[in-house]
Design an enzyme around this catalytic site. Structure first.
Site, short mmCIF file in Angstrom:
data_model
loop_
_atom_site.label_atom_id
_atom_site.label_comp_id
_atom_site.label_asym_id
_atom_site.label_seq_id
_atom_site.Cartn_x
_atom_site.Cartn_y
_atom_site.Cartn_z
N HIS A 52 -20.40 18.97 27.59
CA HIS A 52 -19.79 20.23 28.04
C HIS A 52 -19.17 20.05 29.43
O HIS A 52 -19.34 19.02 30.08
CB HIS A 52 -20.83 21.34 28.05
N GLU A 54 -19.76 21.35 32.39
CA GLU A 54 -20.67 21.16 33.51
C GLU A 54 -21.17 19.71 33.58
O GLU A 54 -21.31 19.15 34.66
CB GLU A 54 -21.87 22.12 33.40
N CYS A 88 -26.83 23.14 29.33
CA CYS A 88 -26.23 22.87 30.65
C CYS A 88 -27.06 23.46 31.78
O CYS A 88 -27.06 22.94 32.90
CB CYS A 88 -24.81 23.42 30.69
N ALA A 158 10.36 34.28 11.98
CA ALA A 158 11.69 34.19 12.59
C ALA A 158 12.61 35.11 11.79
O ALA A 158 12.53 35.17 10.56
CB ALA A 158 12.20 32.76 12.55
N TRP A 177 16.55 27.33 8.16
CA TRP A 177 16.23 27.44 9.59
C TRP A 177 17.05 28.54 10.26
O TRP A 177 18.27 28.54 10.23
CB TRP A 177 16.46 26.11 10.31
N ASP A 207 9.33 27.19 -0.39
CA ASP A 207 9.64 26.25 0.71
C ASP A 207 8.94 24.90 0.60
O ASP A 207 9.33 23.96 1.29
CB ASP A 207 9.28 26.88 2.06
N GLU A 290 1.85 32.46 8.82
CA GLU A 290 3.26 32.08 8.73
C GLU A 290 3.81 32.37 7.34
O GLU A 290 4.73 31.72 6.87
CB GLU A 290 3.45 30.60 9.07
N GLY A 292 5.25 34.81 3.98
CA GLY A 292 6.46 35.59 3.75
C GLY A 292 6.25 37.05 4.13
O GLY A 292 5.21 37.43 4.67
#
Length: 348
Positions: A52, A54, A88, A158, A177, A207, A290, A292
């Site tokens: 970790h 620390e 820790c 997009a 694109w 796609d 991501e 449709g």
């Protein structure tokens, strides 16, 4: 004193960000050790199962005798339980570090204040809540998982200047694109930062995406596909067994392999809730959607999202598949060459 504390916690946050995408299922943590106004050690958590923040900070201190008069800064409460590595807190107590400054409390029920309690009981001076909002933002994925029992959900698409995400007809089974190369590279960077990426059946059929990070160095996300009737073609990239893939379906098929796992859900009930719950049970801290229009709109309508990232490209389709409808919320805007990136946050 508070300003000095903020200066070093800021450095902890900077260090912690180096672990984005590689520490899952653990949080991002940075640590700095200061002696008489000088940083004598620093470190961050680099990978799950490894030391970790620390531990790395203490190990980086050349003269260990200075630790008895030092202050250790850490962006998240030090752990007090045995996991893949020792607590820790025990390391801090063992090295007799007299002062600990913490950005924010760990929401994980295995810690949740017990680390602070252990340090106080050992006679250590503890300060908590320095740049707390910034430290919470740093670990928005980890906090969402533990406080809301679901992953941090990012919607991404997009669209053209006239509001379409795809033309009606395509000549090839690959994406059309809308954005420039810089925006596409940024998306691949995001893929290395999030733990999973999710699409629907139609996106895979239309796609044939790989859903990996090709334009940026880093880990590939876990691929998640919603495919009720197992309609995805067997030669799809998504079934290449190269990256862990979770397929939500109504029934299993012979396609299940070591890296391709079928999760059976009831498509007559709330599909999104079942998917989100399954991702939580798999300890997936974040997912970037991501898919449709239908997949994205379903998450929007269920109000199950934390961020929406929309690219507006420098083109027009005149007609096609309309972009999802999102209620106007506070946003930030960025220019990426000829593209505009709009980021919305959901505070509901």
């Amino acid at each position: 004193m508070v300003k000095i504390h903020e200066k070093y916690i800021k450095r902890c946050i900077e260090l912690a960000k180096n672990g984005l995408g590689t520490t899952y299922p653990n949080p991002l943590v940075g640590s700095v050790i200061v002696h008489e106004g000088k940083i004598i050690g620093e470190g961050w958590h680099q990978k799950a199962g490894e030391p970790h923040a620390e531990v790395n900070a203490v190990h980086s201190v050349k003269d260990k005798s200075l630790l008895k008069k030092a202050t250790i800064y850490v962006s998240l409460e030090p752990c007090s339980h045995f996991g893949k590595t020792p607590p820790c807190c025990d390391l801090i107590i063992k090295n007799k570090i007299p002062n600990v400054v913490i950005g924010t409390v760990d929401p994980n029920i295995k810690v949740a204040g017990s680390g602070i309690k252990k340090l106080l009981e050992a006679g250590i001076h503890v300060t908590v809540g320095i740049l707390e909002a910034e430290c919470n933002e740093l670990n928005k994925r980890f906090f969402t998982l533990h406080e809301k029992q679901r992953p941090y959900i990012i919607l991404k698409w997009a669209e053209s200047q006239d509001g379409f995400i795809a033309p009606i007809e395509k000549s090839e089974k690959k994406p059309v694109w809308i954005t420039n190369a810089y925006s596409r590279q940024l998306v691949h960077k995001w893929r290395t930062e999030e733990q999973a990426i999710l699409v629907g059946t139609q996106t895979v059929i239309d796609d044939n995406p790989k859903l990996n990070a090709r334009d940026w160095y880093g880990n590939n996300p876990i691929r998640v596909v919603v495919d009720q009737n197992n309609r995805i073609p067997k030669n799809s990239h998504i079934l290449d067994n190269q990256v862990k893939t979770i397929l939500f379906s109504g029934f299993k098929t012979s396609l299940e392999k070591e890296n391709s796992i079928f999760e059976i859900i009831d498509f007559k009930k709330n599909i999104i809730e079942q998917i989100v719950q399954s991702l939580y049970q798999n300890q997936i801290q974040s997912v970037i959607i991501e898919g449709g229009r239908q997949t994205l709109q379903t998450f929007i309508d269920a109000n199950l999202w934390d961020e929406t990232r929309i690219f507006v490209g420098n083109m027009q389709f005149k007609n096609g598949i309309k972009a999802p409808i999102l209620a106007k919320k506070q946003c930030e805007k960025h220019c990426i060459g000829t593209d505009e990136l709009i980021i919305f946050r959901n505070h509901d």
